[in-house]
Write an enzyme that holds these catalytic residues in place. Sequence first.
Site, PDB file in Angstrom:
ATOM      1  N   LYS A  36       0.847  -1.197   0.000  1.00 36.25           N
ATOM      2  CA  LYS A  36       0.000   0.000   0.000  1.00 36.25           C
ATOM      3  C   LYS A  36       0.881   1.245   0.000  1.00 36.25           C
ATOM      4  O   LYS A  36       0.627   2.205  -0.738  1.00 36.25           O
ATOM      5  CB  LYS A  36      -0.936  -0.018   1.214  1.00 36.25           C
ATOM      6  CG  LYS A  36      -2.050  -1.043   1.067  1.00 36.25           C
ATOM      7  CD  LYS A  36      -2.771  -1.341   2.364  1.00 36.25           C
ATOM      8  CE  LYS A  36      -3.715  -2.535   2.147  1.00 36.25           C
ATOM      9  NZ  LYS A  36      -4.263  -3.085   3.378  1.00 36.25           N
ATOM     10  N   GLN A  60      -4.501  -1.936   9.647  1.00 31.80           N
ATOM     11  CA  GLN A  60      -4.319  -3.288   9.093  1.00 31.80           C
ATOM     12  C   GLN A  60      -4.878  -4.321  10.080  1.00 31.80           C
ATOM     13  O   GLN A  60      -4.475  -4.346  11.245  1.00 31.80           O
ATOM     14  CB  GLN A  60      -2.822  -3.526   8.819  1.00 31.80           C
ATOM     15  CG  GLN A  60      -2.536  -4.786   8.056  1.00 31.80           C
ATOM     16  CD  GLN A  60      -3.122  -4.788   6.634  1.00 31.80           C
ATOM     17  OE1 GLN A  60      -3.010  -3.803   5.908  1.00 31.80           O
ATOM     18  NE2 GLN A  60      -3.743  -5.880   6.251  1.00 31.80           N
ATOM     19  N   ASP A 101     -11.473   2.466   4.008  1.00 28.38           N
ATOM     20  CA  ASP A 101     -11.752   1.028   3.934  1.00 28.38           C
ATOM     21  C   ASP A 101     -13.260   0.775   3.857  1.00 28.38           C
ATOM     22  O   ASP A 101     -13.683  -0.326   3.502  1.00 28.38           O
ATOM     23  CB  ASP A 101     -11.219   0.329   5.197  1.00 28.38           C
ATOM     24  CG  ASP A 101      -9.969  -0.490   4.917  1.00 28.38           C
ATOM     25  OD1 ASP A 101      -9.742  -0.832   3.741  1.00 28.38           O
ATOM     26  OD2 ASP A 101      -9.238  -0.784   5.879  1.00 28.38           O
TER      27      ASP A 101
END
Length: 294
Positions: free
Chosen positions: A53, A97, A120
Amino acid sequence: MTKIIDGKIVSAQIKEEIKANTQLLKQKSGIIPGLALLIVGEDPASQVYVRNKEKTCLELGFNSILKQLPIDATEKECLDIIHSWNNDENIHGILVQLPLPKQINEQNIIKSISLQKDVDGFLPENLGRLVIGLPCYVPCTPNGIIELIKRYNIETKGKHVVVVGRSNIVGKPIANLLYQKKENANSIVTICHTAADDIREYTKQADILIAAVGVPELIKADYIKEGVVIIDVGVNRVSDPSSPKGSRLCGDVDYNSVFDHCSAITPVPGGVGPMTIAMLMQNTYKSAAGEIKF
Ligand code: NAP
């Protein structure tokens, strides 16, 4: 002939589009999209995901910040970091994460992210907006599936979509997206899971079959009807003595078994996987550009 739905090609196109838009945004308003990444612990797979990422941010001209905490970090330490990022105007997207270690409540962490920076799309309010068809950040993997459907001109209107799996990050959102009365949706949707006596009863009816199960090569030729479009979300590592590494990646669909019977299929790797990161970047860009009006 079966058509391979190539997520590598489509995600590369999308990233090029985002890169060009990012340059324009920078020229027009001086804004540089900024993504903040929090990782707790040393899980090797999570480390790889986060590094990818970061690398993609660099490629697209984004700023990124990575904060790594030790495995014994407290919930308060995580909340303090997220709070400071919520108040930083140079950060447009925040990603934690997952999974987090046991002492940290995942939902408390997700809920602490500002709605405007929830790239997200995991906040309950974002998912609620998705269900009722309001502007929101669409979770990245389901969004990537919709983008593949769109760019490969796969007809969804009136088609029977069967989703195997009901996770909050894949199964539930993709099912909800596909029954919306919108373009690239408007489908008749069935969701099945472990409570089904035999999922074949459902999967055999699918015009479009979406497998998000986490069971290697569960879906075989006798699970599908001729001509189905298959979207395989699964990413599983299985042992393979014939491979130099001793293992290989595979999906939730037995690719070789279904290949001659479907009209199109996403391979693993190289199907849905590369789309997820592209969609994360797209959500971060949209946040920086103020494109989602809550
Ligand atoms: P998850 O949270 O573990 O959920 C799995 C779902 O599948 C559950 O709803 C479970 O049913 C159902 N299920 C499990 N075994 C089943 C069976 N034998 N028959 C019918 N249903 C069954 O998984 P997830 O997070 O959605 O991930 C699914 C897969 O996608 C994994 O392989 C994961 O690595 C992969 N994934 C890939 C990406 C990507 O970017 N490509 C992103 C996310 C996930 P119950 O609810 O009844 O337990």
